[in-house]
Design an enzyme around this catalytic site. Sequence first.
Site, PDB file in Angstrom:
ATOM      1  N   LYS A  53       0.840  -1.203   0.000  1.00 35.29           N
ATOM      2  CA  LYS A  53       0.000   0.000   0.000  1.00 35.29           C
ATOM      3  C   LYS A  53       0.874   1.253   0.000  1.00 35.29           C
ATOM      4  CE  LYS A  53      -3.842  -2.330   2.208  1.00 35.29           C
ATOM      5  NZ  LYS A  53      -4.481  -2.782   3.445  1.00 35.29           N
ATOM      6  N   GLN A  97      -4.787  -1.589   9.659  1.00 35.68           N
ATOM      7  CA  GLN A  97      -4.566  -2.887   9.016  1.00 35.68           C
ATOM      8  C   GLN A  97      -5.064  -4.007   9.929  1.00 35.68           C
ATOM      9  OE1 GLN A  97      -3.314  -3.329   5.837  1.00 35.68           O
ATOM     10  NE2 GLN A  97      -3.743  -5.495   6.100  1.00 35.68           N
ATOM     11  N   ASP A 120     -11.077   2.943   4.065  1.00 37.25           N
ATOM     12  CA  ASP A 120     -11.510   1.560   3.828  1.00 37.25           C
ATOM     13  C   ASP A 120     -13.026   1.432   3.735  1.00 37.25           C
ATOM     14  OD1 ASP A 120      -9.827  -0.472   3.291  1.00 37.25           O
ATOM     15  OD2 ASP A 120      -9.427  -1.026   5.378  1.00 37.25           O
TER      16      ASP A 120
END
Length: 285
Positions: A53, A97, A120
């Site tokens: 990422k 994460q 997200d």
Amino acid sequence: MAEILDGKALARKMQEQLAQKVAGYVSAGHRPPGLAVLMVGDNPASAAYVKNKERSCEKVGIASFGKHLPKDVDQTELEGIIDELNADERVDGILVQLPLPQHLDAVALLNRIHPDKDADGLHPTNLGRLLRGEPGLRSCTPAGVMRLLEEYNINPAGKHAVVIGRSILVGKPLAMLLLEQNATVTIAHSKTADLAAVARSADILVAAVGRAELVTPDMVKPGAVVVDVGINRVGDKLVGDVAFDSVQAIASWITPVPGGIGPMTVTLLLYNTVWSYEQKLNLGR
Ligand code: NAD
């Protein structure tokens, strides 16, 4: 023989477009967009995802504000970090994460992220916006699936879409996005009776389970579009939830693993960060 829905190629194209856009904003005198990826502990799979990422951010010109915290970090400290990032003007997206170590309350942390920085798309506010069909940050993997279908002119309207898997990360939001595009949607899961028959009725079949080669050719209608979200490690190979070779022989379109939805997910994270930046700075309209 099914054609390939090439997520890797589309991800590359979208990242180039995002990079051009960001370069344009920066040369016009704006700050770059910023993304903070928070990682706790040393899970090697998570570390690889985070690295990927951050590398993708760099390519696109997004500034990284990520933090890597020791596995015994406590909830209060993490909440404090999220509060700081929420207040930081340079940060447009925040991502925790997952999975987190057992002692941490992941849902409380996700809920603490400001909804407009929720890169997200997992905050209840953004899931609510999705349910209501309002603009907002969409979960990356489901949005990546929809973008890939769009790229290949596969219009879900009027089709029967079957999504296998009902997680809040993939299955449920994807079902909502397919519904928004006027598909008739069935969500199948571990308690579904006669999964094979349900799957076989799909014009668009999505597998988001996490079981290697769960979807076999007898579960696929000839000519169906098959999207494989699953990522499973078998020995030293990554495979999806679909028995690729045999299903490819009867489907019309199919995503490979790797090179299908995985690269789209990362790209939608970058897309979301830039989108949130544009909203904040009133750009891109
Ligand atoms: P999850 O474990 O939260 O959910 C799995 C779902 O599958 C559950 O809803 C369960 O009801 C269903 N299920 C389990 N066994 C089943 C069975 N035998 N038959 C039918 N349904 C069954 O997983 P998740 O987070 O939704 O992820 C699913 C898969 O997608 C995993 O392999 C994950 O690694 C992968 N994934 C990939 C990406 C990507 O970028 N490609 C992103 C997120 C998740």
